[in-house]
Design a protein around this motif. Sequence first.
Motif, short mmCIF file in Angstrom:
data_model
loop_
_atom_site.label_atom_id
_atom_site.label_comp_id
_atom_site.label_asym_id
_atom_site.label_seq_id
_atom_site.Cartn_x
_atom_site.Cartn_y
_atom_site.Cartn_z
N ASP A 269 0.82 -1.22 0.00
CA ASP A 269 0.00 0.00 0.00
C ASP A 269 0.85 1.26 0.00
O ASP A 269 0.47 2.27 -0.59
CB ASP A 269 -0.92 0.04 1.22
N LEU A 270 1.97 1.23 0.70
CA LEU A 270 2.84 2.39 0.84
C LEU A 270 4.12 2.21 0.01
O LEU A 270 5.19 2.70 0.37
CB LEU A 270 3.19 2.61 2.32
N GLY A 271 3.95 1.54 -1.11
CA GLY A 271 5.07 1.23 -1.99
C GLY A 271 5.34 2.28 -3.05
O GLY A 271 5.07 3.48 -2.86
N LEU A 272 5.81 1.83 -4.17
CA LEU A 272 6.27 2.70 -5.25
C LEU A 272 5.21 3.70 -5.72
O LEU A 272 5.46 4.90 -5.76
CB LEU A 272 6.75 1.84 -6.43
N GLU A 273 4.02 3.21 -6.04
CA GLU A 273 2.97 4.08 -6.57
C GLU A 273 2.57 5.17 -5.58
O GLU A 273 2.48 6.36 -5.93
CB GLU A 273 1.75 3.24 -6.95
N ALA A 274 2.34 4.78 -4.33
CA ALA A 274 1.94 5.75 -3.30
C ALA A 274 3.05 6.77 -3.05
O ALA A 274 2.78 7.95 -2.83
CB ALA A 274 1.59 5.03 -2.00
N THR A 275 4.29 6.31 -3.10
CA THR A 275 5.42 7.20 -2.84
C THR A 275 5.61 8.19 -3.98
O THR A 275 5.89 9.38 -3.74
CB THR A 275 6.70 6.38 -2.60
#
Length: 130
Positions: free
Chosen positions: A71-77
């Motif tokens: 959830d707090l990976g590449l896309e969210a970052t």
Amino acid sequence: MKLDNSNNNKRESAVINGSRFSDLSGFYEEVSQVLMKDEDWKVGTLDGFDDILYGFTGEMIWKDSQKSKEDLGLEATMKFYEIKISQGKPFNINLARQKLDDLISGNGQTLYDILIEIIESHKNITLVLD
């Protein structure tokens, strides 16, 4: 649990439940409920999260941490840095661009990585990823 700074010998236990959130604002809400129940303000920044950890001594268990990692990976970052860049001041746009470039090139930290690093920087906390 209300954090008691007057007795730093007291070890506590806190559980962050990754199934209760899917983004950074949800994470802030979760840690605010877990670590600051009796406070009249809530965590809303990475610095704020870091700050509240100074008042906690003990074990922090992060349940469903693998879900949070996704959830707090590449896309969210990427979205996190893009928002900072688009908002401009008071954010350091050059730093946000550099962090975004690092992330895109595979050398940057995701939000999850940053949160783990913040927790692990506090020697008074034992982090358990579940």
